[in-house]
Design a protein around this motif. Structure first.
Motif, PDB file in Angstrom:
ATOM      1  N   HIS A 119      13.331   0.806 -18.335  1.00 27.06           N
ATOM      2  CA  HIS A 119      13.091   1.627 -17.142  1.00 27.06           C
ATOM      3  C   HIS A 119      11.697   2.251 -17.207  1.00 27.06           C
ATOM      4  CE1 HIS A 119      13.198   5.562 -14.960  1.00 27.06           C
ATOM      5  NE2 HIS A 119      13.523   4.725 -14.001  1.00 27.06           N
ATOM      6  N   ILE A 120      10.994   2.247 -16.075  1.00 30.02           N
ATOM      7  CA  ILE A 120       9.671   2.857 -15.976  1.00 30.02           C
ATOM      8  C   ILE A 120       9.844   4.197 -15.291  1.00 30.02           C
ATOM      9  CG2 ILE A 120       7.367   2.637 -14.994  1.00 30.02           C
ATOM     10  CD1 ILE A 120       7.869  -0.445 -15.032  1.00 30.02           C
ATOM     11  N   ALA A 121       9.543   5.263 -15.999  1.00 29.28           N
ATOM     12  CA  ALA A 121       9.753   6.609 -15.472  1.00 29.28           C
ATOM     13  C   ALA A 121       8.489   7.116 -14.792  1.00 29.28           C
ATOM     14  CB  ALA A 121      10.167   7.554 -16.595  1.00 29.28           C
ATOM     15  N   CYS A 122       8.374   6.872 -13.497  1.00 24.29           N
ATOM     16  CA  CYS A 122       7.248   7.423 -12.735  1.00 24.29           C
ATOM     17  C   CYS A 122       7.443   8.920 -12.527  1.00 24.29           C
ATOM     18  CB  CYS A 122       7.118   6.722 -11.382  1.00 24.29           C
ATOM     19  SG  CYS A 122       6.689   4.984 -11.515  1.00 24.29           S
ATOM     20  N   ASP A 123       8.697   9.342 -12.338  1.00 21.53           N
ATOM     21  CA  ASP A 123       9.043  10.749 -12.177  1.00 21.53           C
ATOM     22  C   ASP A 123      10.175  11.046 -13.154  1.00 21.53           C
ATOM     23  OD1 ASP A 123       9.893  13.288 -11.432  1.00 21.53           O
ATOM     24  OD2 ASP A 123      10.004  12.838  -9.294  1.00 21.53           O
ATOM     25  N   ALA A 124       9.918  11.926 -14.104  1.00 25.23           N
ATOM     26  CA  ALA A 124      10.889  12.209 -15.166  1.00 25.23           C
ATOM     27  C   ALA A 124      12.206  12.761 -14.645  1.00 25.23           C
ATOM     28  CB  ALA A 124      10.288  13.185 -16.174  1.00 25.23           C
ATOM     29  N   VAL A 125      12.238  13.330 -13.446  1.00 33.39           N
ATOM     30  CA  VAL A 125      13.495  13.882 -12.934  1.00 33.39           C
ATOM     31  C   VAL A 125      14.395  12.821 -12.299  1.00 33.39           C
ATOM     32  CG1 VAL A 125      12.480  16.165 -12.566  1.00 33.39           C
ATOM     33  CG2 VAL A 125      12.652  14.576 -10.664  1.00 33.39           C
ATOM     34  N   SER A 126      13.882  11.630 -12.051  1.00 37.24           N
ATOM     35  CA  SER A 126      14.731  10.580 -11.472  1.00 37.24           C
ATOM     36  C   SER A 126      15.832  10.206 -12.451  1.00 37.24           C
ATOM     37  CB  SER A 126      13.900   9.341 -11.123  1.00 37.24           C
ATOM     38  OG  SER A 126      13.043   9.624 -10.041  1.00 37.24           O
ATOM     39  N   ALA A 127      17.061  10.111 -11.933  1.00 36.23           N
ATOM     40  CA  ALA A 127      18.208   9.802 -12.779  1.00 36.23           C
ATOM     41  C   ALA A 127      18.948   8.547 -12.339  1.00 36.23           C
ATOM     42  CB  ALA A 127      19.175  10.987 -12.803  1.00 36.23           C
ATOM     43  N   SER A 128      18.878   8.208 -11.051  1.00 36.97           N
ATOM     44  CA  SER A 128      19.510   6.987 -10.556  1.00 36.97           C
ATOM     45  C   SER A 128      18.580   6.343  -9.537  1.00 36.97           C
ATOM     46  CB  SER A 128      20.892   7.272  -9.961  1.00 36.97           C
ATOM     47  OG  SER A 128      20.805   8.161  -8.867  1.00 36.97           O
ATOM     48  N   GLU A 129      18.849   5.056  -9.282  1.00 33.83           N
ATOM     49  CA  GLU A 129      17.902   4.305  -8.454  1.00 33.83           C
ATOM     50  C   GLU A 129      18.603   3.132  -7.786  1.00 33.83           C
ATOM     51  OE1 GLU A 129      13.445   2.361  -9.197  1.00 33.83           O
ATOM     52  OE2 GLU A 129      14.590   3.140 -10.887  1.00 33.83           O
ATOM     53  N   VAL A 130      18.118   2.799  -6.606  1.00 35.92           N
ATOM     54  CA  VAL A 130      18.553   1.588  -5.914  1.00 35.92           C
ATOM     55  C   VAL A 130      17.286   0.872  -5.457  1.00 35.92           C
ATOM     56  CG1 VAL A 130      18.897   2.705  -3.676  1.00 35.92           C
ATOM     57  CG2 VAL A 130      20.107   0.608  -4.188  1.00 35.92           C
ATOM     58  N   VAL A 131      17.246  -0.446  -5.710  1.00 33.34           N
ATOM     59  CA  VAL A 131      16.090  -1.261  -5.339  1.00 33.34           C
ATOM     60  C   VAL A 131      16.593  -2.510  -4.621  1.00 33.34           C
ATOM     61  CG1 VAL A 131      14.093  -2.560  -6.177  1.00 33.34           C
ATOM     62  CG2 VAL A 131      14.744  -0.428  -7.307  1.00 33.34           C
ATOM     63  N   VAL A 132      16.004  -2.771  -3.453  1.00 31.15           N
ATOM     64  CA  VAL A 132      16.380  -3.935  -2.650  1.00 31.15           C
ATOM     65  C   VAL A 132      15.156  -4.838  -2.509  1.00 31.15           C
ATOM     66  CG1 VAL A 132      17.151  -4.706  -0.365  1.00 31.15           C
ATOM     67  CG2 VAL A 132      18.143  -2.644  -1.390  1.00 31.15           C
ATOM     68  N   PRO A 133      15.255  -6.098  -2.954  1.00 31.58           N
ATOM     69  CA  PRO A 133      14.122  -7.006  -2.749  1.00 31.58           C
ATOM     70  C   PRO A 133      13.969  -7.350  -1.271  1.00 31.58           C
ATOM     71  CG  PRO A 133      15.933  -8.143  -3.863  1.00 31.58           C
ATOM     72  CD  PRO A 133      16.355  -6.727  -3.663  1.00 31.58           C
ATOM     73  N   LEU A 134      12.727  -7.514  -0.846  1.00 28.36           N
ATOM     74  CA  LEU A 134      12.411  -7.839   0.543  1.00 28.36           C
ATOM     75  C   LEU A 134      11.955  -9.288   0.611  1.00 28.36           C
ATOM     76  CD1 LEU A 134      10.284  -4.658   1.311  1.00 28.36           C
ATOM     77  CD2 LEU A 134      12.699  -5.036   1.881  1.00 28.36           C
ATOM     78  N   TYR A 135      12.602 -10.055   1.477  1.00 28.21           N
ATOM     79  CA  TYR A 135      12.266 -11.470   1.633  1.00 28.21           C
ATOM     80  C   TYR A 135      11.707 -11.734   3.023  1.00 28.21           C
ATOM     81  CZ  TYR A 135      14.322 -12.798  -2.767  1.00 28.21           C
ATOM     82  OH  TYR A 135      14.566 -12.935  -4.112  1.00 28.21           O
ATOM     83  N   HIS A 136      10.632 -12.508   3.062  1.00 22.48           N
ATOM     84  CA  HIS A 136       9.990 -12.909   4.309  1.00 22.48           C
ATOM     85  C   HIS A 136       9.508 -14.337   4.135  1.00 22.48           C
ATOM     86  CE1 HIS A 136       7.806 -12.499   8.043  1.00 22.48           C
ATOM     87  NE2 HIS A 136       6.687 -12.858   7.452  1.00 22.48           N
ATOM     88  N   GLY A 137       9.864 -15.195   5.058  1.00 18.98           N
ATOM     89  CA  GLY A 137       9.464 -16.590   4.943  1.00 18.98           C
ATOM     90  C   GLY A 137      10.049 -17.269   3.718  1.00 18.98           C
TER      91      GLY A 137
END
Length: 157
Positions: free
Chosen positions: A97-115
């Motif tokens: 995990h890459i901690a850009c903000d130390a207070v972040s505890a959970s995350e959701v990431v959705v890949p974006l597809y085009h073409g």
């Protein structure tokens, strides 16, 4: 309001914001602002776009963030590498995990597809462990789909 109704309303708000606007930069900026205003208990919402073998920071709301993430690194890079949305209940348990903000505890990431190609990701962080549910993931994927339907996004290079 049910969580399903909440995301239906959020997608309708996004559609309204994007009516008559196709520019990807303007639309991703408004999308990140809308998420940041409407989603409770989040501390970051934004986009990273694929350039070669790395993701580069795009429009976002929240504290300053990492500007470049290698494909395969962290939650965002994993989403691109696998082509799958990532729902992480506790980022401190996510290998690499890459901690850009130390207070972040959970995350959701959705890949974006085009073409037919991944062009980037929608990334949302929360300071709460297990903030996001499977229902949130479905709603956020629908939000990303709404954005993609209304925007002329760049192709990955």
């Amino acid at each position: 309001m049910t969580i399903t109704a909440f995301y239906e309303s959020l997608c309708a708000q996004l559609s309204g914001l994007l009516t008559n606007e196709r520019d990807w930069l303007a639309n991703t900026a408004n999308a990140s602002a809308l998420l940041f205003l409407e989603l409770p208990d989040i501390n970051w919402a934004g986009f990273y776009f694929l350039h070669g073998d790395e993701l580069r920071l795009g429009p976002f709301q929240g504290k300053p963030a990492c500007t470049r993430i290698p494909v395969g690194a962290g939650v965002c890079g994993t989403a691109v590498k696998t082509g799958q949305s990532q729902l992480v209940e506790d980022v401190h348990q996510f290998p690499g995990h890459i901690a850009c903000d130390a207070v972040s505890a959970s995350e959701v990431v959705v890949p974006l597809y085009h073409g037919g190609k991944c062009i980037g990701v929608l990334d949302i962080d929360s300071p709460l462990v297990a903030r996001f549910t499977e229902q949130d993931l479905v709603g956020i994927e629908a939000f990303a789909k709404t954005l993609l339907q209304h925007s002329e996004l760049p192709t990955a290079d």
